[in-house]
Design a protein around this motif. Structure first.
Motif, PDB file in Angstrom:
ATOM      1  N   ASP A   1      -9.157   4.282  -8.155  1.00 12.45           N
ATOM      2  CA  ASP A   1      -9.651   3.047  -8.768  1.00 12.45           C
ATOM      3  C   ASP A   1      -8.667   2.491  -9.799  1.00 12.45           C
ATOM      4  OD1 ASP A   1     -11.937   3.071  -7.239  1.00 12.45           O
ATOM      5  OD2 ASP A   1     -13.196   3.961  -8.810  1.00 12.45           O
ATOM      6  N   THR A   2      -7.994   3.384 -10.511  1.00 16.21           N
ATOM      7  CA  THR A   2      -7.072   2.936 -11.556  1.00 16.21           C
ATOM      8  C   THR A   2      -5.648   2.710 -11.030  1.00 16.21           C
ATOM      9  OG1 THR A   2      -6.632   5.223 -12.227  1.00 16.21           O
ATOM     10  CG2 THR A   2      -8.375   4.034 -13.412  1.00 16.21           C
ATOM     11  N   HIS A   3      -5.419   3.034  -9.761  1.00 17.34           N
ATOM     12  CA  HIS A   3      -4.109   2.833  -9.136  1.00 17.34           C
ATOM     13  C   HIS A   3      -4.304   2.105  -7.800  1.00 17.34           C
ATOM     14  CE1 HIS A   3      -3.446   6.217 -11.881  1.00 17.34           C
ATOM     15  NE2 HIS A   3      -2.197   5.797 -11.945  1.00 17.34           N
ATOM     16  N   PRO A   4      -4.610   0.805  -7.852  1.00 14.07           N
ATOM     17  CA  PRO A   4      -4.908   0.083  -6.609  1.00 14.07           C
ATOM     18  C   PRO A   4      -3.742   0.057  -5.617  1.00 14.07           C
ATOM     19  CG  PRO A   4      -4.875  -1.415  -8.498  1.00 14.07           C
ATOM     20  CD  PRO A   4      -4.732  -0.031  -9.024  1.00 14.07           C
ATOM     21  N   ASN A   5      -2.515   0.071  -6.110  1.00 15.34           N
ATOM     22  CA  ASN A   5      -1.373   0.093  -5.190  1.00 15.34           C
ATOM     23  C   ASN A   5      -1.332   1.392  -4.397  1.00 15.34           C
ATOM     24  OD1 ASN A   5      -0.553  -2.443  -5.955  1.00 15.34           O
ATOM     25  ND2 ASN A   5       0.887  -1.684  -7.496  1.00 15.34           N
ATOM     26  N   GLU A   6      -1.667   2.491  -5.053  1.00 14.75           N
ATOM     27  CA  GLU A   6      -1.738   3.779  -4.365  1.00 14.75           C
ATOM     28  C   GLU A   6      -2.825   3.736  -3.293  1.00 14.75           C
ATOM     29  OE1 GLU A   6      -0.237   6.845  -4.604  1.00 14.75           O
ATOM     30  OE2 GLU A   6       1.104   6.423  -6.264  1.00 14.75           O
TER      31      GLU A   6
ATOM     32  N   ILE B   1      -3.950   1.194  -1.614  1.00 16.26           N
ATOM     33  CA  ILE B   1      -3.486   0.406  -0.468  1.00 16.26           C
ATOM     34  C   ILE B   1      -2.535   1.244   0.387  1.00 16.26           C
ATOM     35  CG2 ILE B   1      -2.069  -1.577   0.194  1.00 16.26           C
ATOM     36  CD1 ILE B   1      -3.248  -2.998  -2.327  1.00 16.26           C
ATOM     37  N   PHE B   2      -1.610   1.946  -0.268  1.00 16.39           N
ATOM     38  CA  PHE B   2      -0.655   2.788   0.448  1.00 16.39           C
ATOM     39  C   PHE B   2      -1.378   3.874   1.229  1.00 16.39           C
ATOM     40  CE2 PHE B   2       2.083   6.578   0.545  1.00 16.39           C
ATOM     41  CZ  PHE B   2       3.136   6.081   1.289  1.00 16.39           C
ATOM     42  N   ILE B   3      -2.368   4.507   0.614  1.00 13.98           N
ATOM     43  CA  ILE B   3      -3.118   5.581   1.260  1.00 13.98           C
ATOM     44  C   ILE B   3      -3.884   5.049   2.462  1.00 13.98           C
ATOM     45  CG2 ILE B   3      -5.052   7.174   0.925  1.00 13.98           C
ATOM     46  CD1 ILE B   3      -3.917   7.423  -2.024  1.00 13.98           C
ATOM     47  N   GLN B   4      -4.486   3.874   2.333  1.00 10.52           N
ATOM     48  CA  GLN B   4      -5.201   3.279   3.455  1.00 10.52           C
ATOM     49  C   GLN B   4      -4.246   2.980   4.607  1.00 10.52           C
ATOM     50  OE1 GLN B   4      -7.181   0.005   1.544  1.00 10.52           O
ATOM     51  NE2 GLN B   4      -8.921   1.258   0.923  1.00 10.52           N
ATOM     52  N   GLU B   5      -3.048   2.541   4.282  1.00 10.03           N
ATOM     53  CA  GLU B   5      -2.039   2.305   5.319  1.00 10.03           C
ATOM     54  C   GLU B   5      -1.658   3.605   6.013  1.00 10.03           C
ATOM     55  OE1 GLU B   5       1.087   0.345   3.216  1.00 10.03           O
ATOM     56  OE2 GLU B   5       0.066  -1.588   3.207  1.00 10.03           O
ATOM     57  N   GLN B   6      -1.520   4.673   5.234  1.00  8.46           N
ATOM     58  CA  GLN B   6      -1.192   5.979   5.813  1.00  8.46           C
ATOM     59  C   GLN B   6      -2.302   6.460   6.742  1.00  8.46           C
ATOM     60  OE1 GLN B   6       1.626   6.899   5.917  1.00  8.46           O
ATOM     61  NE2 GLN B   6       2.564   7.573   4.037  1.00  8.46           N
ATOM     62  N   LEU B   7      -3.550   6.282   6.324  1.00 11.55           N
ATOM     63  CA  LEU B   7      -4.680   6.690   7.164  1.00 11.55           C
ATOM     64  C   LEU B   7      -4.702   5.895   8.463  1.00 11.55           C
ATOM     65  CD1 LEU B   7      -7.469   7.103   4.473  1.00 11.55           C
ATOM     66  CD2 LEU B   7      -6.359   8.911   5.771  1.00 11.55           C
ATOM     67  N   ALA B   8      -4.443   4.605   8.379  1.00  8.13           N
ATOM     68  CA  ALA B   8      -4.418   3.765   9.580  1.00  8.13           C
ATOM     69  C   ALA B   8      -3.287   4.195  10.505  1.00  8.13           C
ATOM     70  CB  ALA B   8      -4.276   2.300   9.196  1.00  8.13           C
ATOM     71  N   GLN B   9      -2.136   4.519   9.928  1.00  8.43           N
ATOM     72  CA  GLN B   9      -0.998   4.955  10.730  1.00  8.43           C
ATOM     73  C   GLN B   9      -1.305   6.279  11.423  1.00  8.43           C
ATOM     74  OE1 GLN B   9       2.649   5.285   8.557  1.00  8.43           O
ATOM     75  NE2 GLN B   9       3.832   5.855  10.341  1.00  8.43           N
ATOM     76  N   CYS B  10      -1.944   7.197  10.725  1.00  8.84           N
ATOM     77  CA  CYS B  10      -2.327   8.478  11.333  1.00  8.84           C
ATOM     78  C   CYS B  10      -3.285   8.245  12.489  1.00  8.84           C
ATOM     79  CB  CYS B  10      -2.963   9.396  10.297  1.00  8.84           C
ATOM     80  SG  CYS B  10      -1.810  10.048   9.091  1.00  8.84           S
TER      81      CYS B  10
END
Length: 87
Positions: A47-52, A54-63
């Motif tokens: 919640d306090t690191h929104p850029n992280e 977004i990156f994590i969601q991209e990683q999950l989608a890529q997986c």
């Protein structure tokens, strides 16, 4: 987050690899917090690191895409094998 509430480095690595559950497990092991508290800590970090986040969601989608591509490749190989056997 206070010093006591920082995520362990290993948990950050797991998060950045798209492994949310592993990040929670690592946080629990390294901090001695309970499961709910560890999940809450990881959630607060996200919640306090929104850029992280977004990156994590991209990683999950890529997986997820990689898993689907692998499944399609395996099904293709099976179809080819069946075709050669019954040709």
């Amino acid at each position: 987050m206070t010093q006591m509430e920082e995520l362990p480095h290993e948990a950050l690595i797991a998060l950045r690899s798209g492994k949310l559950i592993d990040a929670i497990k690592i946080t629990r092991e390294k901090t001695g917090l309970g499961l709910k508290e560890s999940k809450d800590l990881v959630d607060r970090y996200l919640d306090t690191h929104p850029n992280e986040q977004i990156f994590i969601q991209e990683q999950l989608a890529q997986c997820s895409r990689s898993g689907i591509q692998f499944l399609v490749a395996v099904l293709f190989l099976i179809a080819m094998l069946v075709w050669f056997i019954f040709k």
